[in-house]
Each structure stands twice: as C-alpha cells, then as structure tokens.
Design a protein around this motif. Sequence first.
Motif, PDB file in Angstrom:
ATOM      1  N   ILE A   1       0.740  -1.094   0.134  1.00  0.00           N
ATOM      2  CA  ILE A   1      -0.136  -0.053  -0.031  1.00  0.00           C
ATOM      3  C   ILE A   1       0.892   1.331   0.115  1.00  0.00           C
ATOM      4  O   ILE A   1       0.655   2.069  -0.537  1.00  0.00           O
ATOM      5  CB  ILE A   1      -0.929   0.073   1.302  1.00  0.00           C
ATOM      6  CG1 ILE A   1      -1.913   1.140   1.246  1.00  0.00           C
ATOM      7  CG2 ILE A   1      -0.165  -0.028   2.616  1.00  0.00           C
ATOM      8  CD1 ILE A   1      -3.012   1.083   0.397  1.00  0.00           C
TER       9      ILE A   1
ATOM     10  N   TYR B   1      -4.000  12.534  -0.269  1.00  0.00           N
ATOM     11  CA  TYR B   1      -2.681  11.844  -0.399  1.00  0.00           C
ATOM     12  C   TYR B   1      -1.874  12.052   0.513  1.00  0.00           C
ATOM     13  O   TYR B   1      -0.910  11.225   0.937  1.00  0.00           O
ATOM     14  CB  TYR B   1      -2.204  12.109  -1.847  1.00  0.00           C
ATOM     15  CG  TYR B   1      -3.097  11.638  -2.971  1.00  0.00           C
ATOM     16  CD1 TYR B   1      -3.232  10.292  -3.107  1.00  0.00           C
ATOM     17  CD2 TYR B   1      -3.965  12.527  -3.719  1.00  0.00           C
ATOM     18  CE1 TYR B   1      -4.092   9.896  -4.116  1.00  0.00           C
ATOM     19  CE2 TYR B   1      -4.731  12.270  -4.818  1.00  0.00           C
ATOM     20  CZ  TYR B   1      -4.718  10.736  -4.939  1.00  0.00           C
ATOM     21  OH  TYR B   1      -5.806  10.453  -5.743  1.00  0.00           O
TER      22      TYR B   1
ATOM     23  N   GLY C   1      -2.972  10.493   3.866  1.00  0.00           N
ATOM     24  CA  GLY C   1      -2.688   9.036   3.497  1.00  0.00           C
ATOM     25  C   GLY C   1      -1.203   8.419   3.530  1.00  0.00           C
ATOM     26  O   GLY C   1      -0.591   7.486   3.960  1.00  0.00           O
TER      27      GLY C   1
ATOM     28  N   SER D   1      -6.339   7.760   0.964  1.00  0.00           N
ATOM     29  CA  SER D   1      -5.581   8.377  -0.182  1.00  0.00           C
ATOM     30  C   SER D   1      -6.479   8.056  -1.463  1.00  0.00           C
ATOM     31  O   SER D   1      -6.849   8.759  -2.234  1.00  0.00           O
ATOM     32  CB  SER D   1      -4.377   7.740  -0.207  1.00  0.00           C
ATOM     33  OG  SER D   1      -4.312   6.406  -0.090  1.00  0.00           O
ATOM     34  N   ILE D   2      -6.699   6.973  -1.923  1.00  0.00           N
ATOM     35  CA  ILE D   2      -7.088   6.256  -3.350  1.00  0.00           C
ATOM     36  C   ILE D   2      -8.514   6.736  -3.288  1.00  0.00           C
ATOM     37  O   ILE D   2      -8.847   7.122  -4.284  1.00  0.00           O
ATOM     38  CB  ILE D   2      -6.998   4.937  -3.408  1.00  0.00           C
ATOM     39  CG1 ILE D   2      -5.580   4.421  -3.402  1.00  0.00           C
ATOM     40  CG2 ILE D   2      -7.264   4.520  -4.969  1.00  0.00           C
ATOM     41  CD1 ILE D   2      -4.401   5.316  -4.292  1.00  0.00           C
ATOM     42  N   LEU D   3      -9.317   6.452  -2.240  1.00  0.00           N
ATOM     43  CA  LEU D   3     -10.893   6.415  -2.605  1.00  0.00           C
ATOM     44  C   LEU D   3     -11.247   8.013  -2.059  1.00  0.00           C
ATOM     45  O   LEU D   3     -12.074   8.528  -2.807  1.00  0.00           O
ATOM     46  CB  LEU D   3     -11.605   5.595  -1.609  1.00  0.00           C
ATOM     47  CG  LEU D   3     -11.423   4.085  -2.272  1.00  0.00           C
ATOM     48  CD1 LEU D   3     -12.305   3.267  -1.192  1.00  0.00           C
ATOM     49  CD2 LEU D   3     -11.721   4.088  -3.341  1.00  0.00           C
TER      50      LEU D   3
ATOM     51  N   VAL E   1       1.732   2.258  -3.390  1.00  0.00           N
ATOM     52  CA  VAL E   1       0.300   2.455  -4.151  1.00  0.00           C
ATOM     53  C   VAL E   1      -0.001   3.813  -4.404  1.00  0.00           C
ATOM     54  O   VAL E   1      -0.115   4.526  -5.335  1.00  0.00           O
ATOM     55  CB  VAL E   1      -0.911   1.669  -3.807  1.00  0.00           C
ATOM     56  CG1 VAL E   1      -2.108   2.528  -4.430  1.00  0.00           C
ATOM     57  CG2 VAL E   1      -0.637   0.297  -3.951  1.00  0.00           C
ATOM     58  N   ILE E   2       0.240   4.702  -3.234  1.00  0.00           N
ATOM     59  CA  ILE E   2      -0.122   5.965  -3.193  1.00  0.00           C
ATOM     60  C   ILE E   2       0.831   6.721  -4.195  1.00  0.00           C
ATOM     61  O   ILE E   2       0.193   7.728  -5.070  1.00  0.00           O
ATOM     62  CB  ILE E   2       0.091   6.698  -1.838  1.00  0.00           C
ATOM     63  CG1 ILE E   2      -1.103   6.014  -0.855  1.00  0.00           C
ATOM     64  CG2 ILE E   2      -0.440   8.158  -1.804  1.00  0.00           C
ATOM     65  CD1 ILE E   2      -0.840   6.268   0.722  1.00  0.00           C
TER      66      ILE E   2
ATOM     67  N   LEU F   1      -5.265  -5.262  -4.675  1.00  0.00           N
ATOM     68  CA  LEU F   1      -5.191  -4.000  -4.146  1.00  0.00           C
ATOM     69  C   LEU F   1      -4.659  -3.019  -5.272  1.00  0.00           C
ATOM     70  O   LEU F   1      -5.253  -2.086  -5.365  1.00  0.00           O
ATOM     71  CB  LEU F   1      -3.961  -4.010  -2.967  1.00  0.00           C
ATOM     72  CG  LEU F   1      -3.767  -2.443  -2.700  1.00  0.00           C
ATOM     73  CD1 LEU F   1      -4.685  -1.775  -1.967  1.00  0.00           C
ATOM     74  CD2 LEU F   1      -2.565  -2.909  -1.563  1.00  0.00           C
TER      75      LEU F   1
ATOM     76  N   SER G   1      -6.993  -0.111  -7.330  1.00  0.00           N
ATOM     77  CA  SER G   1      -6.177   1.477  -7.260  1.00  0.00           C
ATOM     78  C   SER G   1      -6.120   1.952  -8.636  1.00  0.00           C
ATOM     79  O   SER G   1      -6.480   3.153  -8.709  1.00  0.00           O
ATOM     80  CB  SER G   1      -5.192   1.512  -6.096  1.00  0.00           C
ATOM     81  OG  SER G   1      -5.348   0.852  -5.126  1.00  0.00           O
TER      82      SER G   1
ATOM     83  N   PHE H   1      -7.099  15.910  -2.387  1.00  0.00           N
ATOM     84  CA  PHE H   1      -7.504  16.248  -3.871  1.00  0.00           C
ATOM     85  C   PHE H   1      -8.852  17.185  -3.659  1.00  0.00           C
ATOM     86  O   PHE H   1      -9.229  17.809  -4.534  1.00  0.00           O
ATOM     87  CB  PHE H   1      -7.844  14.907  -4.407  1.00  0.00           C
ATOM     88  CG  PHE H   1      -7.786  15.027  -5.964  1.00  0.00           C
ATOM     89  CD1 PHE H   1      -6.668  15.247  -6.521  1.00  0.00           C
ATOM     90  CD2 PHE H   1      -9.005  14.981  -6.579  1.00  0.00           C
ATOM     91  CE1 PHE H   1      -6.476  15.209  -8.030  1.00  0.00           C
ATOM     92  CE2 PHE H   1      -9.000  14.997  -8.106  1.00  0.00           C
ATOM     93  CZ  PHE H   1      -7.764  15.177  -8.644  1.00  0.00           C
TER      94      PHE H   1
ATOM     95  N   PHE I   1       0.327   5.767  -7.750  1.00  0.00           N
ATOM     96  CA  PHE I   1      -0.798   6.380  -8.476  1.00  0.00           C
ATOM     97  C   PHE I   1      -0.712   7.744  -9.015  1.00  0.00           C
ATOM     98  O   PHE I   1      -0.917   7.886 -10.190  1.00  0.00           O
ATOM     99  CB  PHE I   1      -1.981   6.160  -7.360  1.00  0.00           C
ATOM    100  CG  PHE I   1      -3.350   7.104  -8.035  1.00  0.00           C
ATOM    101  CD1 PHE I   1      -4.111   5.898  -8.640  1.00  0.00           C
ATOM    102  CD2 PHE I   1      -3.668   8.133  -7.614  1.00  0.00           C
ATOM    103  CE1 PHE I   1      -5.333   6.337  -8.931  1.00  0.00           C
ATOM    104  CE2 PHE I   1      -4.792   8.711  -8.131  1.00  0.00           C
ATOM    105  CZ  PHE I   1      -5.831   7.901  -8.998  1.00  0.00           C
ATOM    106  N   LEU I   2      -0.103   8.471  -8.085  1.00  0.00           N
ATOM    107  CA  LEU I   2       0.206  10.015  -8.591  1.00  0.00           C
ATOM    108  C   LEU I   2       1.181  10.137  -9.719  1.00  0.00           C
ATOM    109  O   LEU I   2       0.878  10.699 -10.661  1.00  0.00           O
ATOM    110  CB  LEU I   2       0.719  10.801  -7.388  1.00  0.00           C
ATOM    111  CG  LEU I   2      -0.306  11.241  -6.382  1.00  0.00           C
ATOM    112  CD1 LEU I   2       0.372  11.606  -5.156  1.00  0.00           C
ATOM    113  CD2 LEU I   2      -1.410  11.800  -6.755  1.00  0.00           C
TER     114      LEU I   2
ATOM    115  N   MET J   1      -5.698   3.384   5.138  1.00  0.00           N
ATOM    116  CA  MET J   1      -4.621   4.017   4.174  1.00  0.00           C
ATOM    117  C   MET J   1      -5.301   4.198   2.548  1.00  0.00           C
ATOM    118  O   MET J   1      -5.444   5.335   2.146  1.00  0.00           O
ATOM    119  CB  MET J   1      -3.542   3.527   4.100  1.00  0.00           C
ATOM    120  CG  MET J   1      -2.518   3.850   5.089  1.00  0.00           C
ATOM    121  SD  MET J   1      -0.923   2.707   5.157  1.00  0.00           S
ATOM    122  CE  MET J   1      -0.144   3.173   3.912  1.00  0.00           C
ATOM    123  N   MET J   2      -5.662   3.067   2.246  1.00  0.00           N
ATOM    124  CA  MET J   2      -6.223   3.119   0.884  1.00  0.00           C
ATOM    125  C   MET J   2      -7.483   4.218   0.696  1.00  0.00           C
ATOM    126  O   MET J   2      -7.761   4.789  -0.279  1.00  0.00           O
ATOM    127  CB  MET J   2      -6.815   1.573   0.605  1.00  0.00           C
ATOM    128  CG  MET J   2      -6.938   1.597  -1.033  1.00  0.00           C
ATOM    129  SD  MET J   2      -8.088   0.183  -1.323  1.00  0.00           S
ATOM    130  CE  MET J   2      -9.429   0.109  -0.326  1.00  0.00           C
TER     131      MET J   2
END
Lengths: 279, 314
Positions: free
Chosen positions: A123, B282, B285, B276-278, A126-127, A215, A219, B61, A130-131, B272-273
């Motif tokens: 995870i 960011y 997160g 940040s993601i949902l 992932v953050i 995961l 995402s 965001f 993603f960006l 965390m997910m």
Amino acid sequence: MNKTTGRKIGSRLLFYIPLALTLIFVLVPFLWAISTSLKKETDIMSSTIQYLPSPLTFENYINVWNDNNFSQYFLNSVLVSILSVIVITLLSVMNGYAMSRFKFKGKSAFMLILLATQMMPVILFVIPLFLIFKNLGLINTPYSLVLFYIVLQVPFNTILMRGFIASTPKEIDEAAMVDGAGRFRIIFAIIAPIVLPGIVATSAFAFIGVWNEFLVAFSFITTPDRFTIPIGLKFMIGEFSVQYASLAAGSIIGLIPPVLLFMYIQRYLVEGLGGAVKG
Amino acid sequence: MDITRQTGGKLALSKPGKRKRIKGDGWLPYLLIAPTVLLIAGILIFPIFRVFDLSVQSYDFTRLQEAGYIGLENFRHIFTEDDLFYTTLVTTLKWVFSEVALQLVFGLIVALLLNQSFRLRGLVRSLVLVPWAVSGVLTTMLWSLMFNQHIGIINDILMKLGIIDEAIAWLANPSTVFGSVVFAELWRGIPFFAITLLAALQTIPHEVYESCEVDGAGPLKKLFHITLPYLKESIIFATLLRAIWEFNSIDMIFTMTNGGPMDMTTTLPIYMMKTSILEGNYGYGSALGVVTFLFLMLFVILYLRLNRGGMQDE
C-alpha cells in the motif's frame, strides 16, 4: 498382540481423522460454490436450503459471461497476466543465472534488496505510484499493472530460479563455451531448456500471483472495461441485490486457470521451495 | 585452439577453476541484473522518497487550494487527534497475530499429515494445498456464500446440529464479524505454511529419524527433538513473510466487510487506501504510510534480532 494392533489402529485414526477434517474444511467451500452456481437463482433464495442443485442449470455461466462484462474482465486478466509473466520469467532467468554462476561485487546487496522488497507494505507504493502513473497517463491502462506486477514478482521468482539453475552443472556452460557459444546463447538456448520444469513452475507461480492481485488493480483501474476479474467480482459483490448464482459462476470461472496451474506445478513448487529455503 | 582465442590467450596462465571466465564476464552479471535493479529503483525506491515527501504536505484532492508543505502537522494529527488510527492499529495487530499464529499451528499439522505416506497422497496433497491458488476476492465469494444469513450452509448446519437456535448474520453482527473473516482467511493461509513447511520437511534426511527410532524415541520426542529444530529456519522465514503479508492483505477483509460494520474490521492498510485512493487525501494517507513503514521496519529488525542467524542461508 491385541495391544499393539489396538495402538496401530489408534495411530491410524490419529492420522486419518485430522486428514479427513482438513479435506472437509478445504473442499466444502468449493463444492458449495459449484452447487450454488448450478442452481436457479430462485431456488437459492428459497427458505429451505438445497444442498444439491435441482433442477441443474448452466444458465448462470452463460448469463455471467454475457451480461456482466465478465468476458471482458477475463480477457483483461489474461492480457495483464501474460504480459507480466513473460517479462517476469525473462528477468528471473537472467537474475538467476547471474546469481548462480558469478561472484560479483554487490551480489549480496542485490539479494538483500530482493528480500527487502518482500517485506515492504504494498500500500505504501500504491499512493505515490498512483500520482506518478497519473502524470504519465498510465492509470487505467494495463501497463500500470504490468510494471508494478513485474517488480512485485521478480524477486521471489529470482530466488526460486537461482536454485534451479544452480542445480545444473557448470561444465555444461564450459563445454558450450568451448564450442564458441556466447553467454546469452548459453543462457537462453542451453540452460533454459534444461531447467524448463523450473521455468514452468516459476512462471505459473507468477501467473497465479498476478491473476489474483487485488489492491493494485483496484487502485489503478477505475474504468469498468479495464477491470480484471478480482475487481469485477468485487463490484458484483458490492451491488445492492447480489445475484448469488451469477457471482458463484463468475468465481468458478475465475478460479479455474490458477487452480489448474497450481495442480500442475504443486510438486515442483514444493521442491523449488525446499531448494530455496536450503539456499 | 578455440579456448585460447576466447580467453585472449590467458588460459595457460590461469588456474583450472578460472577456465570458464571469458572476456566480458566482468560486467556480464551486472548487465543481467541491470533491468531488475532499474525497475526496483524506479517502482519501489523512488516512490518511497515520494511518500516521505508527501507525508509533510497538505495534499487533499478535494481541497487543493490548501496544498503545500505543513511540516509534521499530519503526524501530530495522527498521534493526537485520530482515534480511528489507534482503532485500526489494534485491529491490524489482532488480525496479524491471530492469522499468523493459527496458520503456523495448523499449517504445521497439515504439513506433517501430508508428509506421511498413504494411498492417493499426490491427489490429496493437490486438493489440500489448492486454496493457496485462489485469490482473496474469490475466497471472499466462497465464504460470503457460506456465512450468508439466509442462504449459507454454516447457519443451516449449526442449526441442524442444535448448536444455535436462529440464523446469525455473521458478517453484519459486530461480535462475529472479526472471527468470521479470520476463519475465512485461514482457509487460504494455511496452505502457504503447509507448502513451505512440507518443502522443508522433505529436506530432513531419513537416517536421522531411523537412528532416533533405534534409541526408542516416540513420535512426540521425534517432533520436538528432530522435526522442529530442523524446521526452525523455515518457520522463521515463513512467519516473517506471512506476518508482513497478512499486515498488507486487504482484499479479503475489504471485499467481505468493506471495513465495517462501524470500522470494526478496518485495518491500517484499508484505512490508508480509503484515505488516499478513495477519498483523495494523499498527504494524510502518505503520513499514515510513513508511520506504518517505520512500524513495520521496527518489527522486521526486532524479529531478525530475536532470531539472529535465522536468515543466514539467504
């Protein structure tokens, strides 16, 4: 006499009862899902529970394949898995060869990095990825997944591959060199065919990992026509009125490839892990 | 001769063991591992720095006008104001500990069973180990069907056996939800331990047992004096990997319960997910990520210290 046969029966029972319980624990969910997938939706929701489907129907499989975009998810999963596995296998063979044949500076550091990657929380990556991928326009493409899956799977496959290659005699390389073969030809045309069972096992291992990943795919992929099977199923579960029969049918379809592969590689996997653990 | 040409004429001077070296082998291993090193650097190492960078920013965001560096504000908030952080931390520890302990015990039992010789062993092995290949979401599917209040067979069987009087909504009931998810995850986790330990069991030489039997040792004595000491390294390896893995694992819990009811099954990675993601926060997160990362590194170091030498072979 009686005492010893009694003890024998006792110890056999001590073996067979736990084994039977294990088998029940493992198999019942599969059987229940298969049974559910073969029932009519109305029979599932009826007040008395039917253990076996009657009447038996295959329409759930047809429905889920046609109605829920499931065939698209299946194709996406196939595409992502195959692309990833090809690169993972290629890199693992190269790394495995380097690790088993050469002493070089930084070799143990490389091994440490490989092991360290297995100890990082996914995870965490992932953050930022993603960006980064968003800026590169890779979000909602299969490549974002393929890139990440390669990095996640190569380390463990390298460790397995190293064991397989190390078990082939170095004299083969030497003999080939005498015949004028270059190192890359030795790796891919001579060593690779010899360790083919190992290659099949590690690629199947990687395939299973990629096919099942949740995961990262959840995402990085947000457009439904790019979903892989796990994500597609997650959204089918999340819907208000769950169509259990279709869901069960979809799950069974989704688990056929990894389960068949696993049955095939299981023996190699145990051997390969034994080698990897021994170092 | 050919060899002389390839080795640049140095062959006569070099020791026999060095014969395999040809020109260019010096950098060849680096060439072979280069793509992997580059990918790891780009996809794993660089983003770690980015996480640390993001963790000291306000980067939400939904509130981009406030974006910018805010120092340790995110961390202050986590430790002093965020109750959910502590709740999820406790849930995570409960989750990791119960999963790893139960999987280790049952995985060992299954590995010992499968290591015996009996009829149809190959088939039974494949069947028992196969959940390892089934994904989290598919496992969720299977177990959601089993746990379902109305159509699940768990309620039906328990009611027929007279253990419960009325159907239980296993995944919606706060007192059963955690145990239910733990139970379902065991189904997929035990095979991993069983495979790893079975692999290690097969490397134990037979003679050790035989000589032990000559000395009149019973099965328990053999287990504690031969099998377990032999398995020590594999157990350490598998437990460590599995603890990290279970820590990370969100697919099962998230698809089974969405973290609910009332955040009761929200673990740190799920938190965390979601953050940040949902929800697109960011910065916060990432700060959670940094805390998690440091926490996990501490765990890994402590673990390796306690089992010093356990990973030496690798």
